[in-house]
Design a protein around this motif. Structure first.
Motif, PDB file in Angstrom:
ATOM      1  N   MET A   1       0.855  -1.169   0.000  1.00 13.43           N
ATOM      2  CA  MET A   1       0.000   0.000   0.000  1.00 13.43           C
ATOM      3  C   MET A   1       0.901   1.233   0.000  1.00 13.43           C
ATOM      4  SD  MET A   1      -3.116   0.915   2.680  1.00 13.43           S
ATOM      5  CE  MET A   1      -4.072  -0.537   2.352  1.00 13.43           C
ATOM      6  N   ASN A   2       0.564   2.237  -0.784  1.00 15.25           N
ATOM      7  CA  ASN A   2       1.408   3.427  -0.846  1.00 15.25           C
ATOM      8  C   ASN A   2       0.994   4.447   0.229  1.00 15.25           C
ATOM      9  OD1 ASN A   2      -0.700   5.152  -1.820  1.00 15.25           O
ATOM     10  ND2 ASN A   2      -0.278   4.512  -3.928  1.00 15.25           N
ATOM     11  N   SER A   3       1.789   5.507   0.359  1.00 10.29           N
ATOM     12  CA  SER A   3       1.563   6.503   1.402  1.00 10.29           C
ATOM     13  C   SER A   3       0.193   7.151   1.310  1.00 10.29           C
ATOM     14  CB  SER A   3       2.647   7.587   1.336  1.00 10.29           C
ATOM     15  OG  SER A   3       3.901   7.041   1.628  1.00 10.29           O
ATOM     16  N   LYS A   4      -0.226   7.479   0.104  1.00  9.38           N
ATOM     17  CA  LYS A   4      -1.516   8.141  -0.069  1.00  9.38           C
ATOM     18  C   LYS A   4      -2.655   7.233   0.391  1.00  9.38           C
ATOM     19  CE  LYS A   4      -4.480  10.432  -3.415  1.00  9.38           C
ATOM     20  NZ  LYS A   4      -4.779  10.698  -4.799  1.00  9.38           N
ATOM     21  N   GLN A   5      -2.600   5.966   0.029  1.00  6.99           N
ATOM     22  CA  GLN A   5      -3.637   5.016   0.428  1.00  6.99           C
ATOM     23  C   GLN A   5      -3.669   4.843   1.948  1.00  6.99           C
ATOM     24  OE1 GLN A   5      -2.004   1.899  -2.023  1.00  6.99           O
ATOM     25  NE2 GLN A   5      -3.803   1.904  -3.373  1.00  6.99           N
ATOM     26  N   VAL A   6      -2.484   4.759   2.543  1.00  9.38           N
ATOM     27  CA  VAL A   6      -2.403   4.599   3.998  1.00  9.38           C
ATOM     28  C   VAL A   6      -2.971   5.835   4.684  1.00  9.38           C
ATOM     29  CG1 VAL A   6      -0.841   4.336   5.957  1.00  9.38           C
ATOM     30  CG2 VAL A   6      -0.461   3.006   3.880  1.00  9.38           C
ATOM     31  N   ALA A   7      -2.601   7.004   4.184  1.00  8.54           N
ATOM     32  CA  ALA A   7      -3.095   8.255   4.765  1.00  8.54           C
ATOM     33  C   ALA A   7      -4.622   8.302   4.709  1.00  8.54           C
ATOM     34  CB  ALA A   7      -2.485   9.445   4.029  1.00  8.54           C
ATOM     35  N   GLU A   8      -5.190   7.915   3.593  1.00  3.46           N
ATOM     36  CA  GLU A   8      -6.650   7.905   3.451  1.00  3.46           C
ATOM     37  C   GLU A   8      -7.291   6.865   4.366  1.00  3.46           C
ATOM     38  OE1 GLU A   8      -7.323   7.339  -0.729  1.00  3.46           O
ATOM     39  OE2 GLU A   8      -6.723   9.389  -1.233  1.00  3.46           O
ATOM     40  N   THR A   9      -6.671   5.711   4.469  1.00  2.00           N
ATOM     41  CA  THR A   9      -7.206   4.630   5.298  1.00  2.00           C
ATOM     42  C   THR A   9      -7.313   5.043   6.757  1.00  2.00           C
ATOM     43  OG1 THR A   9      -6.346   2.924   3.814  1.00  2.00           O
ATOM     44  CG2 THR A   9      -6.814   2.246   6.081  1.00  2.00           C
ATOM     45  N   PHE A  10      -6.286   5.748   7.258  1.00  2.00           N
ATOM     46  CA  PHE A  10      -6.234   6.069   8.681  1.00  2.00           C
ATOM     47  C   PHE A  10      -6.584   7.516   9.004  1.00  2.00           C
ATOM     48  CE2 PHE A  10      -3.485   2.313   8.352  1.00  2.00           C
ATOM     49  CZ  PHE A  10      -4.152   1.494   9.242  1.00  2.00           C
ATOM     50  N   GLY A  11      -6.952   8.296   7.978  1.00  2.00           N
ATOM     51  CA  GLY A  11      -7.317   9.685   8.240  1.00  2.00           C
ATOM     52  C   GLY A  11      -6.161  10.524   8.721  1.00  2.00           C
ATOM     53  N   LEU A  12      -4.975  10.247   8.209  1.00  2.00           N
ATOM     54  CA  LEU A  12      -3.769  11.006   8.543  1.00  2.00           C
ATOM     55  C   LEU A  12      -3.242  11.650   7.277  1.00  2.00           C
ATOM     56  CD1 LEU A  12      -2.006   8.267  10.713  1.00  2.00           C
ATOM     57  CD2 LEU A  12      -3.111  10.343  11.577  1.00  2.00           C
ATOM     58  N   SER A  13      -2.396  12.620   7.434  1.00  2.00           N
ATOM     59  CA  SER A  13      -1.753  13.197   6.259  1.00  2.00           C
ATOM     60  C   SER A  13      -0.506  12.384   5.923  1.00  2.00           C
ATOM     61  CB  SER A  13      -1.371  14.659   6.516  1.00  2.00           C
ATOM     62  OG  SER A  13      -0.327  14.730   7.468  1.00  2.00           O
ATOM     63  N   VAL A  14      -0.077  12.478   4.689  1.00  2.68           N
ATOM     64  CA  VAL A  14       1.163  11.821   4.275  1.00  2.68           C
ATOM     65  C   VAL A  14       2.320  12.393   5.086  1.00  2.68           C
ATOM     66  CG1 VAL A  14       2.753  11.490   2.338  1.00  2.68           C
ATOM     67  CG2 VAL A  14       0.291  11.240   1.981  1.00  2.68           C
ATOM     68  N   ASP A  15       2.285  13.697   5.361  1.00  3.70           N
ATOM     69  CA  ASP A  15       3.332  14.322   6.176  1.00  3.70           C
ATOM     70  C   ASP A  15       3.401  13.706   7.574  1.00  3.70           C
ATOM     71  OD1 ASP A  15       4.161  16.030   4.170  1.00  3.70           O
ATOM     72  OD2 ASP A  15       2.919  17.702   4.845  1.00  3.70           O
TER      73      ASP A  15
END
Length: 143
Positions: free
Chosen positions: A1-15
């Motif tokens: 899973m890439n950073s963008k997908q992970v960020a969306e999954t957990f409601g976090l920013s990529v930063d």
């Protein structure tokens, strides 16, 4: 899973994901041949745990310590220290839950008696000097 997908999954920013990795809240994430982060299930578990513990009030420093202990656990027995961090946070969370239950009860009481109290103020039965002392009511005071 890439950073963008992970960020969306957990409601976090990529930063935030990058920050968590940089400071050691989560272990380093494997990268693909192009250098992009490739999050695996274990990484996602760390992110979920970090987000959950942060929501419960655990400090970044304690999260870093927890993750550092996990890395040490490969060569040393540090499970007691990790368990203590979790136990301490559980105790803090239980205190917060109890406080929130008391606050909820107070709010419910105020809603339930709101009209009655207003009526009593209008008729003069209650005045600012003869109202109940909420902070002294047993069910709303800290135990």
């Amino acid at each position: 899973m890439n950073s963008k997908q992970v960020a969306e999954t957990f409601g976090l920013s990529v930063d935030t994901l990058r920050y968590y990795e940089r400071v050691g809240v989560i272990p380093p994430v494997a990268r693909d041949e192009n250098g992009y982060r490739n999050y695996q299930t274990n990484d996602l578990n760390w992110i979920f745990l970090a987000k959950s513990l942060r929501s419960a009030g655990l400090s970044i420093e304690s999260l870093i310590e927890f993750a550092a202990l996990a890395k040490l656990s490969e060569t040393q027995n540090v499970s007691g220290a990790q368990k203590q961090i979790l136990a301490d946070q559980l105790e803090e969370t239980e205190k917060k839950i109890n406080e929130m239950i008391q606050i909820r009860s107070l709010l419910q009481y105020k809603l339930d008696t709101y009209d009655e109290h207003l009526d009593k103020f209008k008729t003069g039965e209650l005045t600012p000097d003869n109202v109940e002392k909420l902070w002294e009511l047993k069910e709303y005071t800290k135990k």
